[in-house]
Design an enzyme around this catalytic site. Structure first.
Site, PDB file in Angstrom:
ATOM      1  N   LYS A   1       1.144  -1.384  -0.094  1.00 24.16           N
ATOM      2  CA  LYS A   1       0.256  -0.396   0.342  1.00 24.16           C
ATOM      3  C   LYS A   1       0.988   1.669   0.034  1.00 24.16           C
ATOM      4  O   LYS A   1       1.962   1.023   0.730  1.00 24.16           O
ATOM      5  CB  LYS A   1      -0.208   0.276   1.476  1.00 24.16           C
ATOM      6  CG  LYS A   1      -2.151   1.212   1.657  1.00 24.16           C
ATOM      7  CD  LYS A   1      -2.933   0.912   2.582  1.00 24.16           C
ATOM      8  CE  LYS A   1      -2.077   1.219   3.724  1.00 24.16           C
ATOM      9  NZ  LYS A   1      -2.639   3.066   3.589  1.00 24.16           N
TER      10      LYS A   1
ATOM     11  N   ASP B   1      -3.150   4.620  -2.179  1.00 27.02           N
ATOM     12  CA  ASP B   1      -4.264   4.781  -0.965  1.00 27.02           C
ATOM     13  C   ASP B   1      -4.243   6.552  -0.990  1.00 27.02           C
ATOM     14  O   ASP B   1      -4.096   7.131  -0.448  1.00 27.02           O
ATOM     15  CB  ASP B   1      -3.613   4.333   0.173  1.00 27.02           C
ATOM     16  CG  ASP B   1      -4.694   4.462   1.431  1.00 27.02           C
ATOM     17  OD1 ASP B   1      -5.890   5.180   1.259  1.00 27.02           O
ATOM     18  OD2 ASP B   1      -4.903   4.036   2.576  1.00 27.02           O
TER      19      ASP B   1
ATOM     20  N   LYS C   1      -6.761   8.186  -1.150  1.00 24.65           N
ATOM     21  CA  LYS C   1      -8.022   9.415  -0.475  1.00 24.65           C
ATOM     22  C   LYS C   1      -8.613   9.802  -1.201  1.00 24.65           C
ATOM     23  O   LYS C   1      -9.091  11.415  -0.737  1.00 24.65           O
ATOM     24  CB  LYS C   1      -8.037   8.983   0.997  1.00 24.65           C
ATOM     25  CG  LYS C   1      -7.954   7.849   1.292  1.00 24.65           C
ATOM     26  CD  LYS C   1      -8.383   8.279   3.983  1.00 24.65           C
ATOM     27  CE  LYS C   1      -7.596   6.551   3.873  1.00 24.65           C
ATOM     28  NZ  LYS C   1      -6.438   6.039   3.406  1.00 24.65           N
TER      29      LYS C   1
ATOM     30  N   ASP D   1     -12.735  15.429  -3.911  1.00 25.39           N
ATOM     31  CA  ASP D   1     -13.132  16.402  -4.742  1.00 25.39           C
ATOM     32  C   ASP D   1     -14.420  16.294  -5.730  1.00 25.39           C
ATOM     33  O   ASP D   1     -15.342  16.124  -5.059  1.00 25.39           O
ATOM     34  CB  ASP D   1     -11.953  16.677  -5.883  1.00 25.39           C
ATOM     35  CG  ASP D   1     -11.842  18.018  -5.762  1.00 25.39           C
ATOM     36  OD1 ASP D   1     -12.458  18.509  -6.217  1.00 25.39           O
ATOM     37  OD2 ASP D   1      -9.824  18.965  -5.635  1.00 25.39           O
TER      38      ASP D   1
ATOM     39  N   THR E   1     -11.507   5.336  10.566  1.00 27.45           N
ATOM     40  CA  THR E   1     -11.357   5.106  12.315  1.00 27.45           C
ATOM     41  C   THR E   1     -11.271   5.829  13.391  1.00 27.45           C
ATOM     42  O   THR E   1     -10.919   5.562  14.437  1.00 27.45           O
ATOM     43  CB  THR E   1     -10.653   4.024  12.397  1.00 27.45           C
ATOM     44  OG1 THR E   1      -9.564   3.975  11.833  1.00 27.45           O
ATOM     45  CG2 THR E   1     -11.339   2.496  12.024  1.00 27.45           C
TER      46      THR E   1
ATOM     47  N   ARG F   1       2.207  -2.322  11.884  1.00 25.67           N
ATOM     48  CA  ARG F   1       3.109  -2.417  12.122  1.00 25.67           C
ATOM     49  C   ARG F   1       3.875  -3.856  12.789  1.00 25.67           C
ATOM     50  O   ARG F   1       5.258  -3.753  12.756  1.00 25.67           O
ATOM     51  CB  ARG F   1       3.162  -1.044  13.716  1.00 25.67           C
ATOM     52  CG  ARG F   1       3.475   0.182  13.201  1.00 25.67           C
ATOM     53  CD  ARG F   1       2.786   1.421  13.992  1.00 25.67           C
ATOM     54  NE  ARG F   1       0.863   1.409  13.159  1.00 25.67           N
ATOM     55  CZ  ARG F   1      -0.349   2.101  14.434  1.00 25.67           C
ATOM     56  NH1 ARG F   1       0.362   2.853  14.854  1.00 25.67           N
ATOM     57  NH2 ARG F   1      -0.646   2.071  13.727  1.00 25.67           N
TER      58      ARG F   1
HETATM   59  O1  C5P Z   1      -1.077  -2.518  11.320  1.00 26.74           O
HETATM   60  P1  C5P Z   1      -0.363  -0.658  11.373  1.00 26.74           P
HETATM   61  O2  C5P Z   1      -2.051   0.078  11.770  1.00 26.74           O
HETATM   62  O3  C5P Z   1      -0.262  -0.087  11.135  1.00 26.74           O
HETATM   63  O4  C5P Z   1      -1.264   0.331   9.989  1.00 26.74           O
HETATM   64  C1  C5P Z   1      -1.292   1.139   9.583  1.00 26.74           C
HETATM   65  C2  C5P Z   1      -1.809   1.525   8.307  1.00 26.74           C
HETATM   66  O5  C5P Z   1      -3.267   1.185   8.437  1.00 26.74           O
HETATM   67  C3  C5P Z   1      -2.197   2.690   7.815  1.00 26.74           C
HETATM   68  O6  C5P Z   1      -1.471   2.772   6.326  1.00 26.74           O
HETATM   69  C4  C5P Z   1      -2.719   3.384   7.722  1.00 26.74           C
HETATM   70  O7  C5P Z   1      -3.053   4.316   6.503  1.00 26.74           O
HETATM   71  C5  C5P Z   1      -4.337   2.301   7.415  1.00 26.74           C
HETATM   72  N1  C5P Z   1      -5.634   2.871   7.845  1.00 26.74           N
HETATM   73  C6  C5P Z   1      -5.902   3.019   9.484  1.00 26.74           C
HETATM   74  N2  C5P Z   1      -6.864   2.546  10.002  1.00 26.74           N
HETATM   75  C7  C5P Z   1      -7.894   2.766   8.297  1.00 26.74           C
HETATM   76  C8  C5P Z   1      -7.807   3.228   7.687  1.00 26.74           C
HETATM   77  C9  C5P Z   1      -6.172   2.548   7.171  1.00 26.74           C
HETATM   78  O8  C5P Z   1      -4.848   2.439  10.135  1.00 26.74           O
HETATM   79  N3  C5P Z   1      -9.265   3.007   8.445  1.00 26.74           N
END
Ligand code: C5P
Length: 239
Positions: A35, A63, A65, A68, A119, A214
């Site tokens: 991503k 990604d 997002k 517009d 979220t 992570r």
């Molecule tokens: O697994 P981890 O928490 O590190 O993942 C973070 C990734 O998930 C980020 O790239 C973030 O943009 C994406 N993400 C998120 N919650 C969302 C949509 C995407 O954490 N609702």
């Protein structure tokens, strides 16, 4: 056939192109997709996408997002089709026309994913933004409403929590793709994610793709962490 590793989307949430390339080299045989978000795309642009595509079988999820006026979103999506990515995101926002424009601009070459409600957004934020109380008291109502709008306008799927994946699948069909962040193998740090699910639960709920950052990026051995997560996904198929 889709293998366990193909369910994993690894977000390249790193500040430099050099680091991004290291993770691509390390993980391209062990995840299904990378991503690319705003941070990396602003730094490296289409070059990083070309690099990922030349590095192995893993695909690309762009990604950005988009949000517009419909004409601008459609034209931006047309440019995205030139990059050879599998999925690209657009906010569901408040405009059906904008979603239709995104799908039209995708020319059937890119799967458009609707971002329903971030979220990071709370019920209080929804109320303060002028929405009716029924949506602020239960944000999942708004998620489902926006998911339905994404479905009706021809989006390939949505980004949602693994905890919502089952309801989305039941209401909107199995071919409507669910991409689920907030995945944490048992015992892993939650970090800032609130509504988390294990890889196995996400698969049982019918999620099509799991965004896992992570727990892989910060592991001592990221490749080994990805392999272990694939094993957990695999075991959830057979349970
Ligand atoms: O697994 P981890 O928490 O590190 O993942 C973070 C990734 O998930 C980020 O790239 C973030 O943009 C994406 N993400 C998120 N919650 C969302 C949509 C995407 O954490 N609702």
């Amino acid at each position: 056939m889709k293998q366990a590793k193909d369910y994993i989307i690894f977000p390249l949430d790193v500040p430099s192109e050099k680091e991004a390339k290291e993770y691509v080299r390390l993980l391209s045989d062990h995840v299904g997709m990378f991503k690319v978000g705003l941070e990396l795309f602003i730094r490296s642009g289409p070059d990083i996408i070309r690099f990922i595509r030349s590095s192995g079988a893993a695909r690309v999820f762009l990604d950005l997002k988009l949000h517009d006026i419909p004409a601008t979103v459609s034209r931006a999506m047309e440019r995205i089709t030139e990059l050879g990515v599998t999925f690209a995101t657009v906010h569901c926002g408040e405009s059906r026309e904008m979603l239709e424009a995104a799908v039209k601009g995708s020319l059937g070459k890119v799967g458009v994913l609707g971002v329903t409600v971030l979220t990071s957004v709370s019920g209080d934020d929804i109320l303060a933004a002028g929405f009716r109380e029924e949506f602020s008291s239960d944000v999942s109502e708004l998620v489902m409403k926006r998911a339905a709008m994404a479905r009706e306008t021809g989006c390939a799927g949505i980004v949602c929590s693994a905890l919502e994946a089952r309801a989305v699948r039941e209401n909107l069909g199995k071919d409507f793709v669910t991409v689920t962040p907030g995945i944490r193998p048992s015992g892993a740090e939650r970090n800032d994610q609130q509504r988390v699910a294990t890889p196995a639960l996400a698969i049982k709920n019918g999620a099509d793709y799991l965004v896992i950052g992570r727990p892989i990026r910060d592991a001592k051995d990221p490749r080994d962490a990805a392999v272990r997560i694939s094993e957990e996904i695999e075991s959830a198929f057979t349970d």
